[in-house]
Scaffold this active site. Structure first.
Site, short mmCIF file in Angstrom:
data_model
loop_
_atom_site.label_atom_id
_atom_site.label_comp_id
_atom_site.label_asym_id
_atom_site.label_seq_id
_atom_site.Cartn_x
_atom_site.Cartn_y
_atom_site.Cartn_z
N ASN A 131 0.87 -1.18 0.00
CA ASN A 131 0.00 0.00 0.00
C ASN A 131 0.90 1.23 0.00
O ASN A 131 1.50 1.55 1.02
CB ASN A 131 -0.90 -0.03 1.25
CG ASN A 131 -1.72 1.25 1.40
OD1 ASN A 131 -1.77 2.07 0.48
ND2 ASN A 131 -2.36 1.40 2.55
N LYS A 169 0.04 4.24 -0.24
CA LYS A 169 -0.61 5.42 0.34
C LYS A 169 -0.42 6.62 -0.61
O LYS A 169 -0.34 6.41 -1.82
CB LYS A 169 -0.09 5.67 1.75
CG LYS A 169 -0.19 4.40 2.62
CD LYS A 169 0.03 4.62 4.09
CE LYS A 169 -0.11 3.28 4.82
NZ LYS A 169 -0.05 3.41 6.28
N HIS A 220 -9.42 1.16 5.07
CA HIS A 220 -8.14 1.37 5.77
C HIS A 220 -8.37 2.32 6.94
O HIS A 220 -9.19 3.24 6.86
CB HIS A 220 -7.10 1.95 4.80
CG HIS A 220 -5.72 1.92 5.36
ND1 HIS A 220 -5.28 2.87 6.26
CD2 HIS A 220 -4.70 1.06 5.18
CE1 HIS A 220 -4.03 2.59 6.61
NE2 HIS A 220 -3.65 1.49 5.96
N GLU A 259 -6.80 4.76 7.92
CA GLU A 259 -6.62 6.18 7.56
C GLU A 259 -7.87 6.74 6.90
O GLU A 259 -8.19 7.92 7.05
CB GLU A 259 -5.37 6.34 6.68
CG GLU A 259 -4.09 6.14 7.51
CD GLU A 259 -2.90 5.58 6.77
OE1 GLU A 259 -2.90 5.58 5.53
OE2 GLU A 259 -1.96 5.11 7.45
N GLU A 261 -5.00 -4.76 10.72
CA GLU A 261 -3.98 -3.72 10.88
C GLU A 261 -4.24 -2.97 12.19
O GLU A 261 -5.05 -2.02 12.21
CB GLU A 261 -4.03 -2.73 9.72
CG GLU A 261 -3.76 -3.36 8.37
CD GLU A 261 -3.19 -2.35 7.38
OE1 GLU A 261 -2.09 -2.59 6.90
OE2 GLU A 261 -3.83 -1.32 7.12
N GLY A 312 2.95 2.45 10.73
CA GLY A 312 3.93 3.52 10.59
C GLY A 312 4.70 3.85 11.86
O GLY A 312 5.36 4.88 11.94
N SER A 358 3.75 -2.04 10.24
CA SER A 358 5.20 -2.13 10.45
C SER A 358 5.79 -3.48 10.05
O SER A 358 6.72 -3.97 10.70
CB SER A 358 5.55 -1.78 11.90
OG SER A 358 5.22 -0.42 12.17
P1 13P Z 1 3.33 0.49 7.54
O1 13P Z 1 3.79 -0.82 6.94
O2 13P Z 1 4.05 1.67 7.01
O3 13P Z 1 3.27 0.42 9.03
O4 13P Z 1 1.80 0.69 7.04
C1 13P Z 1 0.90 -0.34 7.20
C2 13P Z 1 -0.34 -0.01 6.46
O5 13P Z 1 -1.08 0.87 6.84
C3 13P Z 1 -0.62 -0.76 5.23
O6 13P Z 1 -1.92 -0.56 4.78
#
Ligand code: 13P
Length: 242
Positions: free
Chosen positions: A8, A10, A93, A95, A163, A169, A201
């Site tokens: 992903n 983002k 997600h 976010e 997640e 992150g 992560s």
């Molecule tokens: P990270 O791997 O950067 O922690 O992000 C995970 C994520 O949100 C994948 O959708």
């Protein structure tokens, strides 16, 4: 079913980043992956990514609108993603839930839109740190599954991504025991056979351990999916047979 390693990106990447997909595809052509590989770049790059993915890497969107078309300025439909070359889309997600106020009902509608367009829906769930600290992680995830996964989900049209919000992150991850426990919990509350990805992560250094866990059907990788070399190391960490 083989594992799925999904990246992903983002809101990262302009045309120059296509070289990462190109490099990944070249490596996977030299030595094919033992798992399915998916990259979800920004929607603006999907079509161009399809020219360098060499059928080694599937492409996906990061979100879609529930409707096919209409007066929804700035939104992208599942059919548009499909038209650009996507075969999957991430929905719900954390976010999107956090910054765009997406509820479970909205996420379920988006998952159905993905199916309507012939895309695999990757439906994300996960608890916050406060929810885990107060012992509510299982209940939160169960309730998100009940609200976000529509009737009709099958292994062919849906994957779940667990997640934990506090692991995204941050460089923090649950322990292996916690991941295995939550994946077993999720498995008990979804139709049989759906892949359950872990996200939060995932890095080259922890991928082997995470991907070896029971009921972990793959990974959803954020930051470490942006560089082909890191992402390739995670792809190579998948279980050889499952
Ligand atoms: P990270 O791997 O950067 O922690 O992000 C995970 C994520 O949100 C994948 O959708």
């Amino acid at each position: 079913m083989s594992q799925l390693i999904a990246g992903n990106w983002k809101m990262n990447g302009v045309a120059a980043a296509l070289s990462e997909i190109d490099a990944l595809a070249v490596s996977l052509t030299d030595r094919p992956a033992a798992c399915d590989v998916l990259v979800c770049p920004p929607a603006t790059l999907i079509e161009r990514a399809s020219h360098v993915s060499r059928n080694r890497i599937a492409l996906g969107g990061q979100d879609c609108h529930a409707e096919i078309s209409g007066a929804f300025t700035g939104d992208v439909s599942a059919e548009m993603l499909r038209d650009a070359g996507a075969t999957a889309v991430i929905v719900g997600h954390s976010e999107r839930r956090q910054y765009h106020g997406e509820t479970d009902a909205v996420v379920a509608a988006k998952a159905k839109a993905a199916w309507r367009a012939g895309l695999t829906a990757i439906i994300c769930i996960g608890e916050t740190e406060a929810e885990r600290d107060s012992g509510k992680a299982n209940d939160i995830c169960k309730s998100q599954l009940a609200g976000s996964v529509p009737d009709g989900a099958t292994s062919a049209n849906t994957a779940i991504a667990y997640e934990p919000v506090w692991a995204i992150g941050t460089g923090k991850t649950p322990t292996s025991e916690e991941i295995a426990q939550m994946h077993a919990h999720i498995k008990a509350h979804i139709p049989a056979g759906l892949r359950i990805l872990y996200g939060g992560s995932v890095k080259p250094a922890n991928a082997v351990e995470i991907l070896a866990l029971a009921d972990v059907g793959g990974a959803l990788v954020g930051g470490a999916s942006l560089k082909a070399s890191d992402f390739l190391t995670i792809v190579r960490a998948c279980r050889k047979s499952s």
